[in-house]
Design a protein around this motif. Sequence first.
Motif, PDB file in Angstrom:
ATOM      1  N   THR A 230      26.566  10.853  12.788  1.00 28.59           N
ATOM      2  CA  THR A 230      26.062   9.528  13.154  1.00 28.59           C
ATOM      3  C   THR A 230      25.280   8.907  12.003  1.00 28.59           C
ATOM      4  O   THR A 230      25.493   7.734  11.649  1.00 28.59           O
ATOM      5  CB  THR A 230      25.176   9.630  14.420  1.00 28.59           C
ATOM      6  N   LYS A 231      24.432   9.676  11.377  1.00 28.61           N
ATOM      7  CA  LYS A 231      23.642   9.163  10.245  1.00 28.61           C
ATOM      8  C   LYS A 231      24.549   8.753   9.090  1.00 28.61           C
ATOM      9  O   LYS A 231      24.276   7.762   8.404  1.00 28.61           O
ATOM     10  CB  LYS A 231      22.636  10.216   9.783  1.00 28.61           C
ATOM     11  N   TYR A 232      25.620   9.495   8.865  1.00 22.95           N
ATOM     12  CA  TYR A 232      26.549   9.165   7.787  1.00 22.95           C
ATOM     13  C   TYR A 232      27.118   7.753   7.966  1.00 22.95           C
ATOM     14  O   TYR A 232      27.166   6.963   7.017  1.00 22.95           O
ATOM     15  CB  TYR A 232      27.699  10.185   7.720  1.00 22.95           C
ATOM     16  N   PHE A 233      27.562   7.440   9.186  1.00 22.04           N
ATOM     17  CA  PHE A 233      28.166   6.125   9.423  1.00 22.04           C
ATOM     18  C   PHE A 233      27.159   5.003   9.198  1.00 22.04           C
ATOM     19  O   PHE A 233      27.505   3.950   8.653  1.00 22.04           O
ATOM     20  CB  PHE A 233      28.788   6.055  10.819  1.00 22.04           C
ATOM     21  N   PHE A 234      25.922   5.207   9.591  1.00 20.53           N
ATOM     22  CA  PHE A 234      24.899   4.187   9.377  1.00 20.53           C
ATOM     23  C   PHE A 234      24.510   4.095   7.906  1.00 20.53           C
ATOM     24  O   PHE A 234      24.358   2.995   7.371  1.00 20.53           O
ATOM     25  CB  PHE A 234      23.682   4.445  10.267  1.00 20.53           C
ATOM     26  N   ALA A 235      24.359   5.219   7.251  1.00 23.72           N
ATOM     27  CA  ALA A 235      23.979   5.219   5.839  1.00 23.72           C
ATOM     28  C   ALA A 235      25.035   4.538   4.976  1.00 23.72           C
ATOM     29  O   ALA A 235      24.719   3.964   3.927  1.00 23.72           O
ATOM     30  CB  ALA A 235      23.745   6.653   5.348  1.00 23.72           C
ATOM     31  N   ASN A 236      26.288   4.578   5.419  1.00 27.99           N
ATOM     32  CA  ASN A 236      27.384   3.978   4.668  1.00 27.99           C
ATOM     33  C   ASN A 236      27.838   2.641   5.244  1.00 27.99           C
ATOM     34  O   ASN A 236      28.894   2.128   4.852  1.00 27.99           O
ATOM     35  CB  ASN A 236      28.542   4.972   4.574  1.00 27.99           C
ATOM     36  N   ASN A 237      27.053   2.105   6.170  1.00 24.36           N
ATOM     37  CA  ASN A 237      27.315   0.796   6.776  1.00 24.36           C
ATOM     38  C   ASN A 237      28.738   0.671   7.328  1.00 24.36           C
ATOM     39  O   ASN A 237      29.380  -0.370   7.209  1.00 24.36           O
ATOM     40  CB  ASN A 237      27.010  -0.338   5.799  1.00 24.36           C
TER      41      ASN A 237
ATOM     42  N   GLY B 126      46.984   0.279  16.809  1.00 26.15           N
ATOM     43  CA  GLY B 126      47.451   0.905  15.582  1.00 26.15           C
ATOM     44  C   GLY B 126      46.508   1.837  14.849  1.00 26.15           C
ATOM     45  O   GLY B 126      46.857   2.344  13.783  1.00 26.15           O
ATOM     46  N   TYR B 127      45.316   2.071  15.387  1.00 27.93           N
ATOM     47  CA  TYR B 127      44.409   3.010  14.732  1.00 27.93           C
ATOM     48  C   TYR B 127      44.787   4.448  15.064  1.00 27.93           C
ATOM     49  O   TYR B 127      45.302   4.731  16.147  1.00 27.93           O
ATOM     50  CB  TYR B 127      42.955   2.778  15.174  1.00 27.93           C
ATOM     51  N   GLU B 128      44.514   5.345  14.144  1.00 30.75           N
ATOM     52  CA  GLU B 128      44.609   6.777  14.420  1.00 30.75           C
ATOM     53  C   GLU B 128      43.219   7.196  14.892  1.00 30.75           C
ATOM     54  O   GLU B 128      42.251   7.102  14.139  1.00 30.75           O
ATOM     55  CB  GLU B 128      45.007   7.549  13.164  1.00 30.75           C
ATOM     56  N   VAL B 129      43.122   7.612  16.151  1.00 26.50           N
ATOM     57  CA  VAL B 129      41.831   7.910  16.762  1.00 26.50           C
ATOM     58  C   VAL B 129      41.724   9.412  16.996  1.00 26.50           C
ATOM     59  O   VAL B 129      42.533   9.988  17.712  1.00 26.50           O
ATOM     60  CB  VAL B 129      41.663   7.159  18.105  1.00 26.50           C
ATOM     61  N   HIS B 130      40.739  10.036  16.355  1.00 30.29           N
ATOM     62  CA  HIS B 130      40.517  11.476  16.534  1.00 30.29           C
ATOM     63  C   HIS B 130      39.400  11.677  17.554  1.00 30.29           C
ATOM     64  O   HIS B 130      38.246  11.351  17.296  1.00 30.29           O
ATOM     65  CB  HIS B 130      40.140  12.129  15.208  1.00 30.29           C
ATOM     66  N   THR B 131      39.765  12.231  18.717  1.00 29.89           N
ATOM     67  CA  THR B 131      38.780  12.523  19.754  1.00 29.89           C
ATOM     68  C   THR B 131      38.297  13.954  19.561  1.00 29.89           C
ATOM     69  O   THR B 131      39.091  14.884  19.473  1.00 29.89           O
ATOM     70  CB  THR B 131      39.385  12.360  21.156  1.00 29.89           C
ATOM     71  N   VAL B 132      36.957  14.093  19.486  1.00 29.59           N
ATOM     72  CA  VAL B 132      36.380  15.406  19.196  1.00 29.59           C
ATOM     73  C   VAL B 132      35.154  15.680  20.060  1.00 29.59           C
ATOM     74  O   VAL B 132      34.500  14.761  20.552  1.00 29.59           O
ATOM     75  CB  VAL B 132      35.990  15.547  17.705  1.00 29.59           C
TER      76      VAL B 132
ATOM     77  N   ASN C 167      36.046  15.516   8.657  1.00 35.86           N
ATOM     78  CA  ASN C 167      35.508  15.136   7.354  1.00 35.86           C
ATOM     79  C   ASN C 167      35.155  13.654   7.479  1.00 35.86           C
ATOM     80  O   ASN C 167      36.043  12.799   7.483  1.00 35.86           O
ATOM     81  CB  ASN C 167      36.532  15.363   6.248  1.00 35.86           C
ATOM     82  N   VAL C 168      33.881  13.343   7.608  1.00 36.27           N
ATOM     83  CA  VAL C 168      33.450  11.978   7.916  1.00 36.27           C
ATOM     84  C   VAL C 168      33.975  10.941   6.933  1.00 36.27           C
ATOM     85  O   VAL C 168      34.171   9.783   7.299  1.00 36.27           O
ATOM     86  CB  VAL C 168      31.908  11.876   8.039  1.00 36.27           C
ATOM     87  N   GLU C 169      34.223  11.337   5.705  1.00 35.19           N
ATOM     88  CA  GLU C 169      34.709  10.388   4.704  1.00 35.19           C
ATOM     89  C   GLU C 169      36.112   9.878   5.010  1.00 35.19           C
ATOM     90  O   GLU C 169      36.544   8.875   4.442  1.00 35.19           O
ATOM     91  CB  GLU C 169      34.652  11.031   3.321  1.00 35.19           C
ATOM     92  N   ASP C 170      36.832  10.546   5.923  1.00 35.85           N
ATOM     93  CA  ASP C 170      38.189  10.137   6.284  1.00 35.85           C
ATOM     94  C   ASP C 170      38.220   8.976   7.272  1.00 35.85           C
ATOM     95  O   ASP C 170      39.291   8.429   7.540  1.00 35.85           O
ATOM     96  CB  ASP C 170      38.952  11.308   6.918  1.00 35.85           C
ATOM     97  N   TYR C 171      37.066   8.587   7.819  1.00 33.29           N
ATOM     98  CA  TYR C 171      37.040   7.628   8.926  1.00 33.29           C
ATOM     99  C   TYR C 171      36.405   6.308   8.518  1.00 33.29           C
ATOM    100  O   TYR C 171      35.418   6.278   7.793  1.00 33.29           O
ATOM    101  CB  TYR C 171      36.286   8.225  10.120  1.00 33.29           C
ATOM    102  N   GLN C 172      36.996   5.232   9.053  1.00 31.46           N
ATOM    103  CA  GLN C 172      36.477   3.897   8.797  1.00 31.46           C
ATOM    104  C   GLN C 172      35.542   3.421   9.906  1.00 31.46           C
ATOM    105  O   GLN C 172      34.850   2.422   9.739  1.00 31.46           O
ATOM    106  CB  GLN C 172      37.626   2.894   8.640  1.00 31.46           C
TER     107      GLN C 172
END
Length: 191
Positions: free
Chosen positions: A103-110, A28-34, A75-80
């Motif tokens: 990559t740093k964004y995801f780690f910085a925001n845990n 059920g996830y919406e997965v954006h492949t980029v 837009n990294v803020e759109d992803y969980q």
Amino acid sequence: MKKILFLTGDFTEDYETMVPFQMLEMVGYEVHTVCPDKKKGDIVKTAIHDFEGDQTYTEKPGHNFALNYSFDEVNVEDYQGLVIAGGRAPEYLRLNKRIIEITKYFFANNKPVAAICHGIQILTAADVVKGRKLTAYPAVGPEVTLAGGEFQSIPADGVFVDGNLVTSPAWPAHPSFIREFLKVMGAKIEI
């Protein structure tokens, strides 16, 4: 619907792109492949890596995998969560400044991150493994250590979880790799 960002590229490992993508969409996830410099509808060529008793994996042509989202629109803020495929793609993807920022964004925001095989090369290039315990394809182990991480030597079908980070050595781990990533994402699947 929760969204997952999935980083892949030319000569990514076939199973490590196609199987997790399909598994995550299935639940059920919406997965954006980029992929950098590519847009929705473009393809990446994949490679099939197999373990056939040689000193390292063998490589054969894989499938063409169609990207379903444009890299420039991320837009990294759109992803969980973030998933990073392995294969040969990470060795050049890690040279892309925006990949490192993402990559740093995801780690910085845990936020949850799953990386498999050589995908960990992106993590080491982003300087986010210092003090973390993680695994990778064994040939990437020295990079993990040099980047300040604690490399975990586990079987190819194993998974290692350290907080929000889920890592595996190779595609034989897909069932446990995705199961543990789903737990970190907070998914509940009843059977």
